[in-house]
Each structure stands twice: as C-alpha cells, then as structure tokens.
Write a protein that holds these residues in place. Structure first.
Motif, PDB file in Angstrom:
ATOM      1  N   PHE A 143       0.836  -1.204   0.000  1.00  0.00           N
ATOM      2  CA  PHE A 143       0.000   0.000   0.000  1.00  0.00           C
ATOM      3  C   PHE A 143       0.874   1.257   0.000  1.00  0.00           C
ATOM      4  O   PHE A 143       0.665   2.173  -0.799  1.00  0.00           O
ATOM      5  CB  PHE A 143      -0.931  -0.027   1.212  1.00  0.00           C
ATOM      6  CG  PHE A 143      -1.892   1.125   1.282  1.00  0.00           C
ATOM      7  CD1 PHE A 143      -2.906   1.256   0.350  1.00  0.00           C
ATOM      8  CD2 PHE A 143      -1.790   2.068   2.285  1.00  0.00           C
ATOM      9  CE1 PHE A 143      -3.809   2.314   0.418  1.00  0.00           C
ATOM     10  CE2 PHE A 143      -2.679   3.122   2.365  1.00  0.00           C
ATOM     11  CZ  PHE A 143      -3.693   3.245   1.430  1.00  0.00           C
ATOM     12  N   VAL A 144       1.876   1.284   0.878  1.00  0.00           N
ATOM     13  CA  VAL A 144       2.795   2.430   0.927  1.00  0.00           C
ATOM     14  C   VAL A 144       3.548   2.555  -0.397  1.00  0.00           C
ATOM     15  O   VAL A 144       3.681   3.657  -0.947  1.00  0.00           O
ATOM     16  CB  VAL A 144       3.772   2.296   2.115  1.00  0.00           C
ATOM     17  CG1 VAL A 144       4.866   3.357   2.063  1.00  0.00           C
ATOM     18  CG2 VAL A 144       3.005   2.377   3.438  1.00  0.00           C
ATOM     19  N   LEU A 145       4.026   1.435  -0.936  1.00  0.00           N
ATOM     20  CA  LEU A 145       4.732   1.460  -2.218  1.00  0.00           C
ATOM     21  C   LEU A 145       3.834   1.988  -3.329  1.00  0.00           C
ATOM     22  O   LEU A 145       4.269   2.796  -4.152  1.00  0.00           O
ATOM     23  CB  LEU A 145       5.229   0.047  -2.559  1.00  0.00           C
ATOM     24  CG  LEU A 145       5.977  -0.089  -3.881  1.00  0.00           C
ATOM     25  CD1 LEU A 145       7.297   0.687  -3.829  1.00  0.00           C
ATOM     26  CD2 LEU A 145       6.229  -1.561  -4.178  1.00  0.00           C
ATOM     27  N   HIS A 146       2.574   1.567  -3.353  1.00  0.00           N
ATOM     28  CA  HIS A 146       1.632   2.032  -4.364  1.00  0.00           C
ATOM     29  C   HIS A 146       1.464   3.551  -4.298  1.00  0.00           C
ATOM     30  O   HIS A 146       1.447   4.234  -5.326  1.00  0.00           O
ATOM     31  CB  HIS A 146       0.288   1.327  -4.180  1.00  0.00           C
ATOM     32  CG  HIS A 146      -0.752   1.722  -5.176  1.00  0.00           C
ATOM     33  ND1 HIS A 146      -0.649   1.437  -6.516  1.00  0.00           N
ATOM     34  CD2 HIS A 146      -1.921   2.396  -5.028  1.00  0.00           C
ATOM     35  CE1 HIS A 146      -1.693   1.911  -7.149  1.00  0.00           C
ATOM     36  NE2 HIS A 146      -2.495   2.500  -6.271  1.00  0.00           N
ATOM     37  N   ILE A 147       1.369   4.083  -3.110  1.00  0.00           N
ATOM     38  CA  ILE A 147       1.231   5.527  -2.939  1.00  0.00           C
ATOM     39  C   ILE A 147       2.492   6.266  -3.391  1.00  0.00           C
ATOM     40  O   ILE A 147       2.420   7.247  -4.126  1.00  0.00           O
ATOM     41  CB  ILE A 147       0.883   5.867  -1.466  1.00  0.00           C
ATOM     42  CG1 ILE A 147      -0.508   5.345  -1.133  1.00  0.00           C
ATOM     43  CG2 ILE A 147       0.980   7.369  -1.213  1.00  0.00           C
ATOM     44  CD1 ILE A 147      -0.820   5.364   0.346  1.00  0.00           C
ATOM     45  N   VAL A 148       3.644   5.773  -2.962  1.00  0.00           N
ATOM     46  CA  VAL A 148       4.920   6.424  -3.323  1.00  0.00           C
ATOM     47  C   VAL A 148       5.130   6.407  -4.822  1.00  0.00           C
ATOM     48  O   VAL A 148       5.451   7.435  -5.433  1.00  0.00           O
ATOM     49  CB  VAL A 148       6.098   5.747  -2.575  1.00  0.00           C
ATOM     50  CG1 VAL A 148       7.437   6.222  -3.127  1.00  0.00           C
ATOM     51  CG2 VAL A 148       6.003   6.025  -1.087  1.00  0.00           C
ATOM     52  N   VAL A 149       4.939   5.262  -5.451  1.00  0.00           N
ATOM     53  CA  VAL A 149       5.122   5.160  -6.913  1.00  0.00           C
ATOM     54  C   VAL A 149       4.108   6.037  -7.632  1.00  0.00           C
ATOM     55  O   VAL A 149       4.439   6.733  -8.607  1.00  0.00           O
ATOM     56  CB  VAL A 149       5.003   3.679  -7.375  1.00  0.00           C
ATOM     57  CG1 VAL A 149       4.944   3.586  -8.887  1.00  0.00           C
ATOM     58  CG2 VAL A 149       6.166   2.879  -6.837  1.00  0.00           C
ATOM     59  N   GLY A 150       2.882   6.057  -7.137  1.00  0.00           N
ATOM     60  CA  GLY A 150       1.847   6.884  -7.760  1.00  0.00           C
ATOM     61  C   GLY A 150       2.167   8.360  -7.670  1.00  0.00           C
ATOM     62  O   GLY A 150       1.985   9.106  -8.642  1.00  0.00           O
ATOM     63  N   ARG A 151       2.635   8.809  -6.541  1.00  0.00           N
ATOM     64  CA  ARG A 151       2.974  10.235  -6.382  1.00  0.00           C
ATOM     65  C   ARG A 151       4.181  10.620  -7.229  1.00  0.00           C
ATOM     66  O   ARG A 151       4.243  11.729  -7.747  1.00  0.00           O
ATOM     67  CB  ARG A 151       3.198  10.569  -4.915  1.00  0.00           C
ATOM     68  CG  ARG A 151       1.904  10.560  -4.143  1.00  0.00           C
ATOM     69  CD  ARG A 151       2.083  10.980  -2.717  1.00  0.00           C
ATOM     70  NE  ARG A 151       0.783  10.974  -2.046  1.00  0.00           N
ATOM     71  CZ  ARG A 151       0.623  11.062  -0.753  1.00  0.00           C
ATOM     72  NH1 ARG A 151       1.666  11.169   0.036  1.00  0.00           N
ATOM     73  NH2 ARG A 151      -0.579  11.049  -0.224  1.00  0.00           N
ATOM     74  N   LYS A 152       5.127   9.699  -7.376  1.00  0.00           N
ATOM     75  CA  LYS A 152       6.298   9.997  -8.217  1.00  0.00           C
ATOM     76  C   LYS A 152       5.917  10.052  -9.689  1.00  0.00           C
ATOM     77  O   LYS A 152       6.532  10.776 -10.462  1.00  0.00           O
ATOM     78  CB  LYS A 152       7.405   8.968  -7.988  1.00  0.00           C
ATOM     79  CG  LYS A 152       8.130   9.185  -6.698  1.00  0.00           C
ATOM     80  CD  LYS A 152       9.334   8.294  -6.574  1.00  0.00           C
ATOM     81  CE  LYS A 152       9.985   8.602  -5.241  1.00  0.00           C
ATOM     82  NZ  LYS A 152      11.329   8.136  -5.145  1.00  0.00           N
ATOM     83  N   SER A 153       4.913   9.276 -10.092  1.00  0.00           N
ATOM     84  CA  SER A 153       4.525   9.264 -11.507  1.00  0.00           C
ATOM     85  C   SER A 153       3.802  10.542 -11.909  1.00  0.00           C
ATOM     86  O   SER A 153       3.678  10.824 -13.079  1.00  0.00           O
ATOM     87  CB  SER A 153       3.666   8.032 -11.813  1.00  0.00           C
ATOM     88  OG  SER A 153       2.371   8.179 -11.241  1.00  0.00           O
ATOM     89  N   VAL A 154       3.326  11.316 -10.931  1.00  0.00           N
ATOM     90  CA  VAL A 154       2.644  12.555 -11.216  1.00  0.00           C
ATOM     91  C   VAL A 154       3.647  13.665 -11.515  1.00  0.00           C
ATOM     92  O   VAL A 154       3.401  14.551 -12.303  1.00  0.00           O
ATOM     93  CB  VAL A 154       1.731  12.955 -10.030  1.00  0.00           C
ATOM     94  CG1 VAL A 154       1.130  14.331 -10.230  1.00  0.00           C
ATOM     95  CG2 VAL A 154       0.648  11.933  -9.846  1.00  0.00           C
ATOM     96  N   GLN A 155       4.803  13.584 -10.900  1.00  0.00           N
ATOM     97  CA  GLN A 155       5.795  14.657 -11.028  1.00  0.00           C
ATOM     98  C   GLN A 155       6.468  14.680 -12.372  1.00  0.00           C
ATOM     99  O   GLN A 155       6.591  13.813 -13.096  1.00  0.00           O
ATOM    100  CB  GLN A 155       6.857  14.523  -9.936  1.00  0.00           C
ATOM    101  CG  GLN A 155       6.236  14.671  -8.570  1.00  0.00           C
ATOM    102  CD  GLN A 155       7.212  14.308  -7.467  1.00  0.00           C
ATOM    103  OE1 GLN A 155       8.324  13.868  -7.709  1.00  0.00           O
ATOM    104  NE2 GLN A 155       6.797  14.495  -6.235  1.00  0.00           N
TER     105      GLN A 155
END
Length: 155
Positions: A143-155
């Motif tokens: 879950f934490v990894l999904h959030i981190v990867v998702g936020r990085k893909s926005v940048q």
C-alpha cells in the motif's frame, strides 16, 4: 482489444482522491492492520495459562470482531475506488504494476477471510490463517509502495 496510447498522447487524468475519501481509506487500513496485529499478538504471545493449559485471551474475540468490521468497511471503500481511481489509472496507464498487485492482494485477503469464516475446517484453518495474516502484513508495505510510486509518476 484496444491498446493504451503512448504516454505523450494519453490525457492527463486526476486520480487524486478527495481528502475525506483518502483519510477514510487510510483510517480503515490502519484499523485493519492494528486489529490484525492485535489478534496475532493476543493469539500467539499473550495466551493466559491456567491449570488446564493455555486458554483464549479474553481480548482475542474482540480483536477479531473489530477486524471483521474494518474488513466490511474496507470492502466498501475498495468498491468506491473502482470508478474514479482505478478506472482512470487504467485509462492513463499509470502505476499499473503496484495497482494490479494491490487489487490481486486485496482480493486474496477477501477470499482467505471469507474462507476462514465459512469454508475452512478445523484441520486446514491454520493454513488459511497463515496465508491471510502473512498477506495482510505484506499488503501494508505494498500500500505504501503504491502511494509512493503513484505520487512519483505525477511529477
């Protein structure tokens, strides 16, 4: 079957959840993790010993009841993610690996939870339980990894 367009052509869709929705999902996940860990600790480390041997900790059933309640709420919120979050992520092709891993893992947890309650016999209950709690602990990191990867893909 249609293929996803190249990244340069894909429309910029927002999957960001509203604050209340995000907080509700975080709180539900925290309640699931806390109640599941509480059950594990009560079950395997804090069992009272009487003259007849180990007995069930009086808080163990309460941890299980809280866990079941949190699971029902989690299923509701997983359903609420389908239209806005999951569908848009699939259209844009972003964060698909951890997203599909989350879907598969949460499905496995729902199935093993159902199995523990309705299907497992006393003989195979330890196996169902071990799969459920091992995957349950792992999903927190995913879950934490999904959030981190998702936020990085926005940048």
């Amino acid at each position: 079957m249609t293929q996803n367009p190249p990244a340069a052509v894909r429309p910029r869709l927002s999957f960001k959840l509203e604050r209340w929705h995000r907080r509700a999902i975080y709180a539900t996940g925290a309640a699931l993790l806390a109640s599941g860990v509480a059950w594990l600790v009560l079950r395997y480390f804090l069992r009272p010993v009487s003259e007849f041997g180990e007995t069930v900790n009086p808080f163990e059933p309460w941890a299980m009841k809280l866990h079941g309640l949190a699971a029902m709420v989690a299923l509701f919120f997983m359903g609420s993610l389908i239209h806005v979050h999951i569908r848009r992520a699939l259209k844009s092709g972003r964060n698909l690996v951890t997203g599909w891993a989350m879907i598969a893992t949460l499905l496995l947890l729902a199935l093993t939870g159902y199995g523990l309650y309705y299907v497992a016999s006393e003989a195979d209950r330890p196996l169902w339980s071990a799969v459920h709690w091992i995957v349950g602990l792992a999903v927190a990191g995913l879950f934490v990894l999904h959030i981190v990867v998702g936020r990085k893909s926005v940048q």
